[in-house]
Design a protein around this motif. Sequence first.
Motif, PDB file in Angstrom:
ATOM      1  N   LEU A 212       0.827  -1.201   0.000  1.00  0.00           N
ATOM      2  CA  LEU A 212       0.000   0.000   0.000  1.00  0.00           C
ATOM      3  C   LEU A 212       0.862   1.251   0.000  1.00  0.00           C
ATOM      4  CD1 LEU A 212      -2.895   1.067   0.117  1.00  0.00           C
ATOM      5  CD2 LEU A 212      -2.737   1.033   2.616  1.00  0.00           C
ATOM      6  N   VAL A 213       1.871   1.269   0.849  1.00  0.00           N
ATOM      7  CA  VAL A 213       2.847   2.359   0.900  1.00  0.00           C
ATOM      8  C   VAL A 213       4.219   1.730   0.994  1.00  0.00           C
ATOM      9  CG1 VAL A 213       3.669   4.402   2.122  1.00  0.00           C
ATOM     10  CG2 VAL A 213       1.214   3.911   2.045  1.00  0.00           C
ATOM     11  N   SER A 214       5.118   2.073   0.096  1.00  0.00           N
ATOM     12  CA  SER A 214       6.469   1.508   0.081  1.00  0.00           C
ATOM     13  C   SER A 214       7.329   2.266   1.083  1.00  0.00           C
ATOM     14  CB  SER A 214       7.060   1.596  -1.324  1.00  0.00           C
ATOM     15  OG  SER A 214       8.342   1.025  -1.351  1.00  0.00           O
ATOM     16  N   ILE A 215       7.445   1.698   2.283  1.00  0.00           N
ATOM     17  CA  ILE A 215       8.225   2.350   3.335  1.00  0.00           C
ATOM     18  C   ILE A 215       9.696   2.415   2.948  1.00  0.00           C
ATOM     19  CG2 ILE A 215       8.843   2.284   5.768  1.00  0.00           C
ATOM     20  CD1 ILE A 215       5.927   2.864   5.303  1.00  0.00           C
ATOM     21  N   GLY A 216      10.195   1.343   2.283  1.00  0.00           N
ATOM     22  CA  GLY A 216      11.605   1.302   1.909  1.00  0.00           C
ATOM     23  C   GLY A 216      11.990   2.414   0.964  1.00  0.00           C
ATOM     24  N   SER A 217      11.121   2.660  -0.029  1.00  0.00           N
ATOM     25  CA  SER A 217      11.429   3.719  -0.993  1.00  0.00           C
ATOM     26  C   SER A 217      11.407   5.095  -0.326  1.00  0.00           C
ATOM     27  CB  SER A 217      10.423   3.686  -2.137  1.00  0.00           C
ATOM     28  OG  SER A 217       9.107   3.905  -1.654  1.00  0.00           O
ATOM     29  N   ILE A 218      10.507   5.266   0.649  1.00  0.00           N
ATOM     30  CA  ILE A 218      10.469   6.551   1.368  1.00  0.00           C
ATOM     31  C   ILE A 218      11.745   6.739   2.184  1.00  0.00           C
ATOM     32  CG2 ILE A 218       9.246   7.865   3.139  1.00  0.00           C
ATOM     33  CD1 ILE A 218       6.662   6.538   2.234  1.00  0.00           C
ATOM     34  N   ILE A 219      12.198   5.665   2.854  1.00  0.00           N
ATOM     35  CA  ILE A 219      13.436   5.754   3.642  1.00  0.00           C
ATOM     36  C   ILE A 219      14.629   6.023   2.732  1.00  0.00           C
ATOM     37  CG2 ILE A 219      15.000   4.458   5.130  1.00  0.00           C
ATOM     38  CD1 ILE A 219      12.544   3.010   6.262  1.00  0.00           C
ATOM     39  N   ASP A 220      14.679   5.337   1.585  1.00  0.00           N
ATOM     40  CA  ASP A 220      15.776   5.556   0.646  1.00  0.00           C
ATOM     41  C   ASP A 220      15.774   6.986   0.126  1.00  0.00           C
ATOM     42  OD1 ASP A 220      16.544   2.946   0.964  1.00  0.00           O
ATOM     43  OD2 ASP A 220      15.476   2.227  -0.827  1.00  0.00           O
ATOM     44  N   TYR A 221      14.591   7.532  -0.107  1.00  0.00           N
ATOM     45  CA  TYR A 221      14.500   8.915  -0.589  1.00  0.00           C
ATOM     46  C   TYR A 221      15.087   9.891   0.428  1.00  0.00           C
ATOM     47  CZ  TYR A 221      12.390  13.411  -1.747  1.00  0.00           C
ATOM     48  OH  TYR A 221      12.174  14.739  -2.007  1.00  0.00           O
ATOM     49  N   PHE A 222      14.742   9.692   1.694  1.00  0.00           N
ATOM     50  CA  PHE A 222      15.264  10.591   2.724  1.00  0.00           C
ATOM     51  C   PHE A 222      16.771  10.378   2.932  1.00  0.00           C
ATOM     52  CE2 PHE A 222      10.754  10.968   4.017  1.00  0.00           C
ATOM     53  CZ  PHE A 222      10.690  12.343   4.156  1.00  0.00           C
ATOM     54  N   LYS A 223      17.256   9.140   2.762  1.00  0.00           N
ATOM     55  CA  LYS A 223      18.699   8.894   2.881  1.00  0.00           C
ATOM     56  C   LYS A 223      19.467   9.634   1.793  1.00  0.00           C
ATOM     57  CE  LYS A 223      18.692   4.364   5.159  1.00  0.00           C
ATOM     58  NZ  LYS A 223      19.020   2.910   5.001  1.00  0.00           N
ATOM     59  N   GLU A 224      18.933   9.553   0.564  1.00  0.00           N
ATOM     60  CA  GLU A 224      19.577  10.261  -0.529  1.00  0.00           C
ATOM     61  C   GLU A 224      19.553  11.765  -0.307  1.00  0.00           C
ATOM     62  OE1 GLU A 224      21.200   9.179  -3.155  1.00  0.00           O
ATOM     63  OE2 GLU A 224      20.978   7.081  -2.553  1.00  0.00           O
ATOM     64  N   LEU A 225      18.439  12.255   0.217  1.00  0.00           N
ATOM     65  CA  LEU A 225      18.323  13.680   0.489  1.00  0.00           C
ATOM     66  C   LEU A 225      19.330  14.122   1.543  1.00  0.00           C
ATOM     67  CD1 LEU A 225      16.628  16.190  -0.252  1.00  0.00           C
ATOM     68  CD2 LEU A 225      15.116  15.633   1.660  1.00  0.00           C
ATOM     69  N   ILE A 226      19.527  13.304   2.595  1.00  0.00           N
ATOM     70  CA  ILE A 226      20.485  13.638   3.646  1.00  0.00           C
ATOM     71  C   ILE A 226      21.912  13.608   3.096  1.00  0.00           C
ATOM     72  CG2 ILE A 226      21.466  12.839   5.835  1.00  0.00           C
ATOM     73  CD1 ILE A 226      18.628  11.846   6.553  1.00  0.00           C
ATOM     74  N   LYS A 227      22.222  12.620   2.242  1.00  0.00           N
ATOM     75  CA  LYS A 227      23.565  12.533   1.658  1.00  0.00           C
ATOM     76  C   LYS A 227      23.873  13.755   0.800  1.00  0.00           C
ATOM     77  CE  LYS A 227      23.999   7.484   1.531  1.00  0.00           C
ATOM     78  NZ  LYS A 227      24.104   6.279   0.634  1.00  0.00           N
ATOM     79  N   LYS A 228      22.896  14.190  -0.009  1.00  0.00           N
ATOM     80  CA  LYS A 228      23.103  15.360  -0.853  1.00  0.00           C
ATOM     81  C   LYS A 228      23.348  16.605  -0.005  1.00  0.00           C
ATOM     82  CE  LYS A 228      20.409  13.816  -4.846  1.00  0.00           C
ATOM     83  NZ  LYS A 228      19.218  14.073  -5.705  1.00  0.00           N
ATOM     84  N   ASN A 229      22.587  16.744   1.072  1.00  0.00           N
ATOM     85  CA  ASN A 229      22.773  17.916   1.947  1.00  0.00           C
ATOM     86  C   ASN A 229      24.131  17.905   2.613  1.00  0.00           C
ATOM     87  OD1 ASN A 229      20.223  18.891   1.321  1.00  0.00           O
ATOM     88  ND2 ASN A 229      19.230  17.842   3.035  1.00  0.00           N
ATOM     89  N   SER A 230      24.571  16.693   3.049  1.00  0.00           N
ATOM     90  CA  SER A 230      25.876  16.601   3.713  1.00  0.00           C
ATOM     91  C   SER A 230      26.991  16.884   2.732  1.00  0.00           C
ATOM     92  CB  SER A 230      26.044  15.206   4.331  1.00  0.00           C
ATOM     93  OG  SER A 230      26.011  14.204   3.328  1.00  0.00           O
ATOM     94  N   LYS A 231      26.910  16.405   1.483  1.00  0.00           N
ATOM     95  CA  LYS A 231      27.924  16.680   0.477  1.00  0.00           C
ATOM     96  C   LYS A 231      27.978  18.183   0.140  1.00  0.00           C
ATOM     97  CE  LYS A 231      27.886  12.182  -1.831  1.00  0.00           C
ATOM     98  NZ  LYS A 231      27.573  11.458  -3.124  1.00  0.00           N
ATOM     99  N   THR A 232      26.816  18.800   0.054  1.00  0.00           N
ATOM    100  CA  THR A 232      26.769  20.242  -0.228  1.00  0.00           C
ATOM    101  C   THR A 232      27.410  21.038   0.886  1.00  0.00           C
ATOM    102  OG1 THR A 232      24.717  19.910  -1.460  1.00  0.00           O
ATOM    103  CG2 THR A 232      25.230  22.144  -0.794  1.00  0.00           C
ATOM    104  N   ALA A 233      27.143  20.630   2.154  1.00  0.00           N
ATOM    105  CA  ALA A 233      27.724  21.333   3.284  1.00  0.00           C
ATOM    106  C   ALA A 233      29.247  21.158   3.322  1.00  0.00           C
ATOM    107  CB  ALA A 233      27.101  20.821   4.585  1.00  0.00           C
ATOM    108  N   THR A 234      29.753  19.954   2.988  1.00  0.00           N
ATOM    109  CA  THR A 234      31.212  19.694   2.964  1.00  0.00           C
ATOM    110  C   THR A 234      31.890  20.502   1.873  1.00  0.00           C
ATOM    111  OG1 THR A 234      30.775  17.461   3.778  1.00  0.00           O
ATOM    112  CG2 THR A 234      32.936  17.885   2.814  1.00  0.00           C
ATOM    113  N   HIS A 235      31.231  20.561   0.699  1.00  0.00           N
ATOM    114  CA  HIS A 235      31.798  21.319  -0.411  1.00  0.00           C
ATOM    115  C   HIS A 235      31.884  22.804  -0.080  1.00  0.00           C
ATOM    116  CE1 HIS A 235      32.812  22.365  -4.536  1.00  0.00           C
ATOM    117  NE2 HIS A 235      31.793  23.239  -4.536  1.00  0.00           N
ATOM    118  N   ASP A 236      30.890  23.322   0.596  1.00  0.00           N
ATOM    119  CA  ASP A 236      30.890  24.741   0.970  1.00  0.00           C
ATOM    120  C   ASP A 236      31.995  25.045   1.969  1.00  0.00           C
ATOM    121  OD1 ASP A 236      28.768  25.166  -0.699  1.00  0.00           O
ATOM    122  OD2 ASP A 236      27.262  24.988   0.892  1.00  0.00           O
ATOM    123  N   ASN A 237      32.270  24.094   2.887  1.00  0.00           N
ATOM    124  CA  ASN A 237      33.334  24.311   3.886  1.00  0.00           C
ATOM    125  C   ASN A 237      34.690  24.295   3.200  1.00  0.00           C
ATOM    126  OD1 ASN A 237      31.504  24.533   5.947  1.00  0.00           O
ATOM    127  ND2 ASN A 237      31.519  22.312   6.413  1.00  0.00           N
TER     128      ASN A 237
END
Length: 473
Positions: free
Chosen positions: A448-473
């Motif tokens: 009914l709702v793919s919990i795994g895909s939602i978790i993967d989406y948020f993981k990817e979002l967190i990784k992108k934010n962390s990479k952006t923050a590292t690049h800015d530093n």
Amino acid sequence: MFIFIFQTIWLFIDDFAGKGLDIFIIGKFLFYLMPNLMERVIPLTVLLSSILTFGAFAENYEFAAMKASGISLQRAMRSLIVFVIFLGGVTFYFANNIIPISEQKIYNLRRNIAKVKPAAIISEGIFSDLEGTDMNMKVDRKYGEKDRFLDNVIIHEKSKSGVNTTVIKAESGELISSEESDILQLVLKDGHYYQEMVTKNNKEKLKNPFAMADFKTYTINKDLSELDDVDLNEERDVSTDKMKNISRLSKDIDSLKEDNTKLVTAFSKNIVNRMGAFITLNKPDSLTALSIANKKKERDSLGTVASTDTIISLYPEYQKMQLLSTAKTATANILTTIQGKRQELQIKYKIYRLHILSLHKKYALALSCIILFFVGAPLGAIIRKGGLGLPMVIAIVLFLTYYFIGVFAGNYAKEGNIHPIIGAWLSTFIMLPLGVFLTRRATADKGLVSIGSIIDYFKELIKKNSKTATHDN
């Protein structure tokens, strides 16, 4: 059906209790009411049965065996789809032919209940308002065949102004009626008659004049239609649309629309004539228009033309007050006329909207059976639970959502807040995208709702934010 019948008994318990109705009349009423309940029973049955059936299949791995044999979900549902489409056609026939007859039977039963059992309109020990008449009655006891004999009768009869001016007391009475006659006779014995007299001036009124008489036998004849106090449907005055099929509804919708348009047009012309405004003028030709414009310029240059705002200043002071008073009185009279006509128009347009609502509800009911099947069947395959536990809860929640959306939309449509067509179709159209979504999820063998895909989406979002923050530093 049993659940909805039980609910109906509780809704109308006040009408059944204390009326002296036998079980046969109550049973006949419930039997006539059953077709009306089908509007709620059939959609809930389709939804619940589809969830239970496909949930049991999925729980017992029947669908896994089908898929292993090369049978898709659509192929497994094919025979049921044909059956549900056939059920939708039967439901439409039922709504178009059986329910109007049922409504007519209920209406006739209400009207004839006073003929079958006239004492049902009177309760013991309390004053019973005889609906449609200017009387109310109290009796201490009813007895005999069909409770036709009465003890200690008191009747209050109201005048045209709504004041109790007449009181009749009798030691006993008898109700006499016939199924072949529309007249109910109330024969009172050994009683007294009191009536306050209407006077022409206040001096006579201070004397409190009245008339009094004793009688051995006093007979009151009343029309049974006026004494119909057994109102088992509060909307009896505006529910005749439910007694009509599609052909009759279509004709009446056109007739009502035309009649309402004529009524509004005639009323607007009447108001315009009373106001003396918005008078239609013939459009002048080019030469006439040029001549009028030149004359206007000449008069404006001489200062002889006054604007409408300063017309009243041309009159003497005493006439100004008279003009203003006359204008206020005329405006108040027009507003009073409009307010009175507004209520009449609201009733007529409400009846017009009810006819449109009833017409489209017949189509919507048939289609809702098909749509709710496509909601329940894939949902049962997704949740993979049979029995009366979780599937029952889910089915009830979905049905209540569908039902209450339909009720609220219907009420808004009756009052003219939304179009009646939207009010009839809203709940069905809301369920349509849900059915498409669930069918696609079940066909793709997804939850009914793919919990795994939602978790993967948020993981990817967190990784992108962390990479952006590292690049800015």
